[in-house]
Design a protein around this motif. Sequence first.
Motif, short mmCIF file in Angstrom:
data_model
loop_
_atom_site.label_atom_id
_atom_site.label_comp_id
_atom_site.label_asym_id
_atom_site.label_seq_id
_atom_site.Cartn_x
_atom_site.Cartn_y
_atom_site.Cartn_z
N ILE A 34 0.90 -1.19 -0.12
CA ILE A 34 -0.15 0.19 -0.10
C ILE A 34 0.88 1.14 -0.02
CG2 ILE A 34 -1.75 1.33 1.34
CD1 ILE A 34 -2.79 -1.33 2.23
N HIS A 35 1.90 1.11 0.92
CA HIS A 35 2.68 2.48 0.77
C HIS A 35 3.61 2.65 -0.47
CE1 HIS A 35 4.82 5.17 3.45
NE2 HIS A 35 6.19 4.79 2.90
N MET A 55 5.43 -0.25 8.82
CA MET A 55 6.75 -0.79 8.19
C MET A 55 7.62 -0.39 9.15
SD MET A 55 6.79 -0.08 4.16
CE MET A 55 6.90 1.67 4.20
N LEU A 56 7.71 0.61 9.79
CA LEU A 56 8.93 0.83 10.52
C LEU A 56 8.81 -0.07 11.94
CD1 LEU A 56 11.28 2.78 11.40
CD2 LEU A 56 9.46 4.21 12.46
N LEU A 57 7.63 -0.29 12.63
CA LEU A 57 7.34 -0.72 13.93
C LEU A 57 7.73 -2.47 13.77
CD1 LEU A 57 4.54 1.20 15.45
CD2 LEU A 57 7.05 1.44 15.84
N LYS A 58 7.15 -2.93 12.53
CA LYS A 58 7.06 -4.35 12.26
C LYS A 58 7.82 -4.56 10.96
CE LYS A 58 4.14 -5.39 15.74
NZ LYS A 58 4.41 -6.18 16.95
N VAL A 61 -2.45 10.84 6.38
CA VAL A 61 -3.05 9.63 7.10
C VAL A 61 -2.54 8.32 7.17
CG1 VAL A 61 -4.55 8.34 8.80
CG2 VAL A 61 -4.45 10.81 8.69
N ILE A 62 -2.94 7.75 5.52
CA ILE A 62 -2.63 6.42 5.27
C ILE A 62 -1.26 6.26 5.04
CG2 ILE A 62 -3.09 5.16 3.24
CD1 ILE A 62 -5.86 6.20 3.04
#
Length: 89
Positions: free
Chosen positions: A13-14, A83-86, A74-75
């Motif tokens: 998505i990103h 992505m950063l956290l996981k 926001v999206i």
Amino acid sequence: MNQRPLSRRARKIHRWLVPIAAVPLLITAGTGSLYSLLLEQDIDAFWLLKIHTGNFGVLNLQPVYPMLLGGLTVIVTVSGAAMLLKPSR
């Protein structure tokens, strides 16, 4: 085990949404900054404000432009944070 597919979806998505979101965000930032600089030089470029607020001539997005910019921001932020956290391994 369920976190890996979520992270992959967030990446997908990103990667798809960032180029789309970057265009209106850059237009808004650029026209707002340029208008301010020109106004300091006593040049009133009102047409820049129209573009800044989503009026692109034939295509007038002014009623939805703030919500569009906010939603895209926001999206992109949430998918980037996912992505950063996981990080996927």
